[in-house]
Scaffold this motif. Structure first.
Motif, PDB file in Angstrom:
ATOM      1  N   GLN A 236       0.817  -1.202   0.000  1.00 45.76           N
ATOM      2  CA  GLN A 236       0.000   0.000   0.000  1.00 45.76           C
ATOM      3  C   GLN A 236       0.858   1.262   0.000  1.00 45.76           C
ATOM      4  N   SER A 237       1.979   1.217   0.711  1.00 48.82           N
ATOM      5  CA  SER A 237       2.902   2.358   0.668  1.00 48.82           C
ATOM      6  C   SER A 237       3.480   2.547  -0.728  1.00 48.82           C
ATOM      7  N   LEU A 238       3.876   1.449  -1.362  1.00 47.53           N
ATOM      8  CA  LEU A 238       4.432   1.543  -2.707  1.00 47.53           C
ATOM      9  C   LEU A 238       3.378   1.993  -3.709  1.00 47.53           C
ATOM     10  N   ALA A 239       2.131   1.599  -3.481  1.00 44.97           N
ATOM     11  CA  ALA A 239       1.063   2.014  -4.392  1.00 44.97           C
ATOM     12  C   ALA A 239       0.967   3.537  -4.452  1.00 44.97           C
ATOM     13  N   ILE A 240       1.095   4.173  -3.305  1.00 43.92           N
ATOM     14  CA  ILE A 240       1.030   5.641  -3.263  1.00 43.92           C
ATOM     15  C   ILE A 240       2.294   6.247  -3.879  1.00 43.92           C
ATOM     16  N   ALA A 241       3.443   5.709  -3.498  1.00 47.17           N
ATOM     17  CA  ALA A 241       4.707   6.284  -3.962  1.00 47.17           C
ATOM     18  C   ALA A 241       4.909   6.125  -5.465  1.00 47.17           C
ATOM     19  N   LEU A 242       4.443   5.021  -6.032  1.00 53.11           N
ATOM     20  CA  LEU A 242       4.731   4.720  -7.437  1.00 53.11           C
ATOM     21  C   LEU A 242       3.616   5.112  -8.394  1.00 53.11           C
ATOM     22  N   ALA A 243       2.463   5.521  -7.875  1.00 52.63           N
ATOM     23  CA  ALA A 243       1.368   5.920  -8.759  1.00 52.63           C
ATOM     24  C   ALA A 243       1.759   7.044  -9.718  1.00 52.63           C
ATOM     25  N   PRO A 244       2.521   8.057  -9.286  1.00 51.02           N
ATOM     26  CA  PRO A 244       2.916   9.105 -10.244  1.00 51.02           C
ATOM     27  C   PRO A 244       3.751   8.585 -11.406  1.00 51.02           C
ATOM     28  N   HIS A 245       4.324   7.397 -11.239  1.00 49.10           N
ATOM     29  CA  HIS A 245       5.131   6.789 -12.306  1.00 49.10           C
ATOM     30  C   HIS A 245       4.329   5.783 -13.131  1.00 49.10           C
ATOM     31  N   GLY A 246       3.029   5.676 -12.858  1.00 49.64           N
ATOM     32  CA  GLY A 246       2.193   4.769 -13.623  1.00 49.64           C
ATOM     33  C   GLY A 246       2.312   3.316 -13.214  1.00 49.64           C
TER      34      GLY A 246
ATOM     35  N   HIS B  71      -5.770  -1.463 -13.087  1.00 50.22           N
ATOM     36  CA  HIS B  71      -4.834  -0.437 -12.616  1.00 50.22           C
ATOM     37  C   HIS B  71      -5.435   0.420 -11.504  1.00 50.22           C
ATOM     38  N   TRP B  72      -6.732   0.682 -11.578  1.00 55.14           N
ATOM     39  CA  TRP B  72      -7.385   1.531 -10.591  1.00 55.14           C
ATOM     40  C   TRP B  72      -7.588   0.821  -9.259  1.00 55.14           C
ATOM     41  N   SER B  73      -7.273  -0.464  -9.197  1.00 56.92           N
ATOM     42  CA  SER B  73      -7.313  -1.210  -7.938  1.00 56.92           C
ATOM     43  C   SER B  73      -6.020  -1.078  -7.151  1.00 56.92           C
ATOM     44  N   SER B  74      -5.098  -0.262  -7.629  1.00 57.94           N
ATOM     45  CA  SER B  74      -3.819  -0.106  -6.939  1.00 57.94           C
ATOM     46  C   SER B  74      -4.038   0.230  -5.469  1.00 57.94           C
ATOM     47  N   GLY B  75      -3.279  -0.442  -4.609  1.00 57.82           N
ATOM     48  CA  GLY B  75      -3.409  -0.270  -3.167  1.00 57.82           C
ATOM     49  C   GLY B  75      -4.295  -1.312  -2.512  1.00 57.82           C
ATOM     50  N   ALA B  76      -5.015  -2.092  -3.312  1.00 66.17           N
ATOM     51  CA  ALA B  76      -5.953  -3.068  -2.759  1.00 66.17           C
ATOM     52  C   ALA B  76      -5.236  -4.311  -2.241  1.00 66.17           C
TER      53      ALA B  76
END
Length: 257
Positions: free
Chosen positions: A174-184, A240-245
């Motif tokens: 979940q931490s990586l989901a937030i950190a890496l979202a700006p990179h797609g 892709h929109w499930s990122s963090g799940a």
């Protein structure tokens, strides 16, 4: 329209969930880097089962930070650019590494925690870092799917280090989901319940086998293919929109609130 052919690194792909996941990605046309730590023969057996071409076997003991970091480069050299990382490799719970605090010696307790933290958590963390660097340098989108566990939520009294490391893997994702979202880059986790891997066949055939099946209202335990199907979906562009799940895959055997 044909889906693009991606490079996929599956850690711990020698058997069980890892093998089923490698097979499912390969069936959709992806190039698979089949990772193993010690059992080359089983990894080669996985490789032989994969449809298509462009697959390879790669080796690393993920307890070694340098080996975990270099694994991504080795996979790229073997199969080309990597677009998906599946963090599946782990030291699983078994009779040989039980460490109940009311039964284990300190030496048993400490050894179990050291090994599980090194592989299950730090191995996944270090491989994820290297994979993220690869995607960012390419300017390419991608996906990380972590294989956690139901035990992260319900507890693992016989193997507390296993439950703790899997909970940490969920939190890391979940931490990586937030950190890496700006990179797609999308990051998700799956939390399987009891799965009928080769390692678990003794339990299923034993006196407690029916009780394991009865944990689910479906009257069965999960299969590696059940988990693989979810992993491949979460790694898709559609998810892709499930990122963090964190997706439970336990046949309603344990419901979180």
């Amino acid at each position: 329209m044909t889906a693009p052919r991606r490079g996929v690194l599956v850690t711990g792909a020698s058997r069980g969930i890892g093998r089923a996941t490698a097979l499912r990605f390969a069936a959709r046309g992806d190039r698979i880097a089949v990772h193993f730590a010690h059992d080359r023969r089983s990894a080669e057996a996985t490789l032989a089962l994969l449809p298509g071409a462009g697959h390879a076997v790669v080796q690393a003991d993920l307890a070694d930070p340098d080996a975990a970091r270099s694994l991504v480069d080795e996979a790229i050299s073997a199969v080309g650019d990597i677009d998906v990382l599946v963090n599946n490799a782990a030291v699983g719970p078994d009779d040989g590494n039980m460490h109940r605090p009311d039964a284990a010696t300190f030496e048993e307790w400490s050894a179990a925690w050291q090994r599980m933290v090194q592989v299950n958590l730090l191995g996944a963390a270090n491989t994820s870092w290297a994979f993220a660097q690869h995607l960012i340098a390419r300017g390419a989108p991608g996906a990380i799917v972590n294989v956690g566990s139901r035990g992260a939520f319900r507890g693992e009294p016989d193997h507390p280090a296993y439950g703790a490391t899997k909970a940490a893997v969920h939190a890391m994702g979940q931490s990586l989901a937030i950190a890496l979202a700006p990179h797609g880059v999308a990051v998700t986790s799956v939390a399987p319940g009891f799965i009928s891997t080769d390692r678990q066949q003794g339990k299923l055939a034993g006196a407690g086998g029916q009780a394991l099946r009865d944990q689910s209202p479906f009257g069965r335990v999960g299969t590696p293919e059940d988990v693989a199907a979810a992993i491949v979906h979460l790694a898709s562009a559609e998810a892709h929109w499930s990122s963090g799940a964190v997706l439970d895959i336990n046949g309603a055997s344990y419901l979180r609130t």
